[in-house]
Design an enzyme around this catalytic site. Structure first.
Site, PDB file in Angstrom:
ATOM      1  N   GLY A 149       0.846  -1.192   0.000  1.00  0.00           N
ATOM      2  CA  GLY A 149       0.000   0.000   0.000  1.00  0.00           C
ATOM      3  C   GLY A 149       0.877   1.235   0.000  1.00  0.00           C
ATOM      4  O   GLY A 149       1.223   1.782  -1.047  1.00  0.00           O
ATOM      5  N   SER A 150       1.308   1.659   1.195  1.00  0.00           N
ATOM      6  CA  SER A 150       2.208   2.810   1.282  1.00  0.00           C
ATOM      7  C   SER A 150       3.550   2.532   0.613  1.00  0.00           C
ATOM      8  O   SER A 150       4.172   3.420   0.027  1.00  0.00           O
ATOM      9  CB  SER A 150       2.418   3.197   2.752  1.00  0.00           C
ATOM     10  OG  SER A 150       1.211   3.648   3.331  1.00  0.00           O
ATOM     11  N   GLY A 191     -25.709  17.182  18.344  1.00  0.00           N
ATOM     12  CA  GLY A 191     -25.990  16.366  19.510  1.00  0.00           C
ATOM     13  C   GLY A 191     -26.471  14.978  19.122  1.00  0.00           C
ATOM     14  O   GLY A 191     -25.942  14.341  18.212  1.00  0.00           O
ATOM     15  N   GLU A 241      -4.792   7.633  -1.531  1.00  0.00           N
ATOM     16  CA  GLU A 241      -3.756   8.342  -2.310  1.00  0.00           C
ATOM     17  C   GLU A 241      -2.610   8.828  -1.435  1.00  0.00           C
ATOM     18  O   GLU A 241      -2.135   9.955  -1.553  1.00  0.00           O
ATOM     19  CB  GLU A 241      -4.384   9.479  -3.129  1.00  0.00           C
ATOM     20  CG  GLU A 241      -5.317   8.923  -4.187  1.00  0.00           C
ATOM     21  CD  GLU A 241      -5.717   9.918  -5.250  1.00  0.00           C
ATOM     22  OE1 GLU A 241      -4.911  10.821  -5.547  1.00  0.00           O
ATOM     23  OE2 GLU A 241      -6.820   9.771  -5.783  1.00  0.00           O
TER      24      GLU A 241
END
Length: 390
Positions: free
Chosen positions: A139-140, A346, A370
């Protein structure tokens, strides 16, 4: 009492044409996207007809050359269009950003023959694209991808699995990064793969906490044959092409994040000025007023940051550091603003009867896609002090 209704965001657009364009987009958003967004996200329905309409209207190719069916619009204008689309429905805004990302490689690195053959249909012919870089184990660390493309005569045989693909299984074309050489970034090449290529299949879409109308799926390449005429750029140039695309794509994510944040602020303002407690609107209480002021400030700062980076890009100047900063700041701001919007409403904010809980769930993914925001900090730091010592 002042007019409490949310007002349209004031834009600083460069030309009368771009101002007319944004007015067209706002009208289309109200007619075709906003009213159905909540119900369609709840049911997980992908609005393909909206993307067809955007294509017919010239909105899928805005930042590309008109020679090939694009809109000749600067990124400064294109990103503000993305913001408007994302404010109405992130599935649409992010989808347009991903489509633009998928077109980037061919538009920037393809041959004139490739561009003439494919870009008109990609930019204005009703096609929808997807971008295939990530994998289950990369991934990274995208440079460690394992999907392979092996040369066989005038073709390449692609084998492997891509993961987290927006529009996976429904896209008409995929920009695919595959390994054609040795380990590391220099062994990666880019390809343009048709969505109906034999051997290409999609897994069941991921079950996500937000953006349920946007399919995200793994793609399996089982000996997919791709002609060398669909190779984009030189062999081994793919990772550089991918990084170039991601710099622009990160600005798209930043703009989408500000769109979601603006939508959340508008809902919070409408509720705070209409809800009465202790005999007066809750917007009269300082605690809420300060919260709303902080939300608005985060949005304005994020918008200024992504537009500043876009102007650098439009001027042909380096903008990678600024793109990382914009993606980091805008998506963190969206997470904070949407969370605060739930707090303003709330108990009602925690229910699906109001849209702010959806905005909060959608904002989270923008800190991940990304390039995670931790990766953005690494990119920024490398620009400031250089690569990490080994």
């Amino acid at each position: 009492m002042p007019d409490r209704a949310p007002q349209p965001v004031e834009r600083q657009l460069p030309t009368e044409e771009s101002r007319d364009l944004l007015a067209l987009v706002r009208d289309m958003v109200q007619r075709e996207i906003a009213a159905q967004a909540a119900a369609e996200e709840d049911s997980g329905r992908f609005p393909r007809e909206v993307f067809s309409l955007l294509s017919e209207s010239g909105l899928l190719g805005l930042p590309y050359d008109s020679e090939h069916g694009g809109g000749d619009q600067p990124y400064e204008v294109y990103l503000q269009v993305l913001e408007e689309l994302a404010a109405a429905r992130l599935t649409v805004g992010l989808g347009v950003s991903v489509h633009s990302l998928a077109c980037h490689a061919l538009a920037g690195y393809g041959t004139k023959e490739q561009q003439a053959a494919h870009l008109p249909a990609m930019l204005g012919g009703g096609l929808l694209g997807a971008y295939c870089l990530s994998e289950p184990a990369s991934g990274s660390d995208a440079a460690s991808l394992r999907t392979k493309a092996v040369r066989e005569g005038d073709d390449w045989i692609v084998t492997g699995t891509k993961a987290w693909i927006t529009h996976g299984g429904i896209a008409d074309f995929y920009t695919v990064l595959a390994r054609t050489g040795g380990e590391g970034a220099r062994g990666i090449t880019a390809f343009l793969v048709p969505g109906d290529a034999p051997g290409l299949s999609a897994a069941a879409p991921e079950r996500k906490m937000g953006m349920k109308g946007s399919p995200t799926a793994q793609l399996h390449f089982d000996g997919v044959r791709v002609p060398d005429t669909r190779r984009i750029g030189e062999e081994g140039q793919g990772f550089a092409i991918a990084l170039s695309a991601l710099d622009s794509g990160r600005l798209g994510i930043a703009a989408c994040a500000i769109g979601v944040a603006q939508a959340a602020l508008d809902e919070a303002l409408a509720y705070a000025t209409g809800r009465r407690q202790f005999g007066r609107p809750i917007a009269d209480f300082q605690g809420l007023r300060f919260m709303l002021a902080d939300m608005a400030t985060q949005i304005e700062a994020g918008r200024a940051l992504y537009l500043s980076a876009a102007r650098l890009r439009d001027a042909g100047r380096p903008f990678s550091r600024q793109a990382a900063m914009a993606k980091l700041f805008c998506t963190d701001a969206a997470m904070k603003v949407t969370t605060d919007a739930v707090q303003v409403l709330g108990g009602y904010g925690y229910t699906a009867d109001f849209p702010v809980e959806r905005f909060m769930r959608e904002a989270k993914v923008l800190q991940i896609v990304e390039g995670t925001n931790q990766i953005q900090r690494m990119v920024i730091a490398r620009h400031l002090v250089g690569p990490e010592s080994r």
